[in-house]
Write a protein that holds these residues in place. Structure first.
Motif: not given
Length: 442
Positions: A70-73, A117-121, A157-158
């Motif tokens: 929904c456009t959020f990482h 999302g991918t980089g931080s998580g 947040y991330n």
């Protein structure tokens, strides 16, 4: 990259043969695992000029991607919790395979972004995985921090969630800011265009992403920004690849520059900031090179170490430089630098004989300095603006294993880190004290 092997008398056929041989040697020396939950970036690498350097079997991708929801990482909600668990066995298998092909495994480098999302998580999930599977091997992390104008709404947040993982599981972190990289590229373009350096930007240079295009600079030339980070890593690993009179083992960086486990964030500065593939510019004088390394214009984060407190500093020099040159410049610069009272001689030096291609010498400075604190404070402030309103939290909390307490613990970890830097800054004006002498038992 090793220097070009081409000589003036070589025929084109001989030159092609040498390039093929060079690519083969580079491929043997690079042990990399590429992970991205979006196929597009990895596919670009496989279709680009470096496609022969990386092993196509050492790639892990997913079709859907952990970045956009929904456009959020989303950090842990997808990248860390979902994809980490799903791909754990595959990642471990490829890591072990890569490690087994190393003659001397010194450390792991993790290169990731903090805002997405991918980089931080998933990036910090891999960091935890390395600690579990290879606890004795040092973990170096190059983290790209988002700017205040980042287009990912949930990047604070991330980033703060990722910071907690870096605090606890990394041995050394080299923070890099997108805004600082953009400023550097823009500044180089302006200086070369005005002729202040007596220099010119070459055709198809990475400095502008497209030849002599001001518009390209305004649109953020990501190739040129990435090129600066690549030069940082090339200089950092030069001692492992080339001979030198005072080569520095990568493990020595962590051992000498990190006096406290959590305070392992190292500010990096590089001179020259560009390669001669990009810019025609006269070589900087040796002493000027050392001065440049301690100026704000050459820092890869927006900070000023000169007016903050040094815990330790490393100078990694490449080229025809003598130990006497190092000592002279350290003594020249020391009076203008504030070191903690108990580590006034906290310098680590390395000399690699082989300079970057086309340059006579180069310098990478790594400083454990309290000047990183403003970056962390700004990140916390951006986090709290969202968190106080509970904005976008539901995108994270609907995933199993992700609770609101994770956010409270993450910001608490960041606050504790900032407080540790505050306590050190409070000692800045204390008089120098000699370390206590050890009592020898009789």
């Amino acid at each position: 990259m090793p220097p070009s092997t081409r000589s003036g008398g070589d025929s084109p056929d001989i030159y092609k043969g040498k390039i093929c041989s060079l690519k083969a040697r580079v491929r043997q020396s690079i042990k990399a695992l590429l992970i991205d939950m979006e196929e597009g970036v990895v596919n670009e690498i496989l279709q680009g000029p470096l496609r022969d350097v990386f092993d196509s079997k050492q790639l892990i991708t997913d079709v859907s991607g952990s970045g956009n929801n929904c456009t959020f990482h989303i950090f842990r909600a997808v990248g860390h919790k979902l994809y980490g668990c799903r791909y754990r066995e595959n990642i471990v298998e490829k890591l072990r395979k890569t490690a087994e092909h190393c003659d001397c495994l010194q450390c792991f480098f993790i290169i990731h972004s903090m805002g997405g999302g991918t980089g931080s998580g998933l990036g910090t999930f891999v960091l935890n995985l390395l600690e579990d599977e290879f606890p004795e091997v040092y973990r170096f992390v190059t983290s790209v921090y988002p700017s205040g104008e980042d287009d990912v709404i949930t990047s604070p947040y991330n980033s703060v969630l990722a910071m907690r993982e870096l605090n606890e599981h990394a041995d050394c972190v080299l923070p890099i800011e997108n805004e600082s990289l953009f400023d550097i590229v823009n500044k180089i373009h302006q200086m070369t265009s005005s002729g202040k350096l007596g220099s010119t930007v070459k055709q198809n240079s990475l400095v502008t992403s497209s030849a002599n295009s001001t518009k390209a600079v305004q649109e953020k030339p990501f190739d040129a920004m990435n090129n600066i980070v690549a030069n940082l890593l090339l200089n950092l690993t030069s001692s492992a690849r080339f001979e030198g009179s005072l080569n520095m083992d990568l493990n020595e960086i962590s051992m000498n520059l990190v006096p406290f486990p959590r305070l392992h964030y190292l500010v990096s500065s590089l001179t020259p900031l560009y390669t001669l593939a990009d810019v025609n510019v006269p070589s900087r004088k040796l002493d000027q090179m050392f001065s440049d390394a301690f100026s704000r214009d050459h820092q890869l984060i927006q900070a000023d170490p000169k007016h903050s407190l040094y815990l330790a500093c490393a100078l990694l020099v490449r080229g025809n430089v003598q130990v006497s040159d190092l000592r002279r410049n350290i003594e020249r610069l020391k009076p203008s630098l504030h070191f903690v009272s108990w580590n006034q001689e906290g310098w680590k030096t390395g000399l690699c004989s082989v300079p970057p291609v086309g340059h006579s010498h180069s310098l990478l400075a790594l400083a454990n300095n309290t000047c990183v604190k403003p970056t962390f404070i700004e990140l916390k402030d951006r986090f709290m603006k969202l968190y106080k309103k509970k904005a976008h939290l539901h995108h994270y909390l609907h995933i199993d294993g992700m609770e609101q307490s994770c956010f409270a613990e993450a910001v608490s970890s960041l606050s504790d880190l900032i407080e540790e830097y505050n306590e050190l800054d409070a000692t800045k004006n204390e008089p120098r004290t000699d370390p206590p002498r050890l009592k020898i038992a009789v």
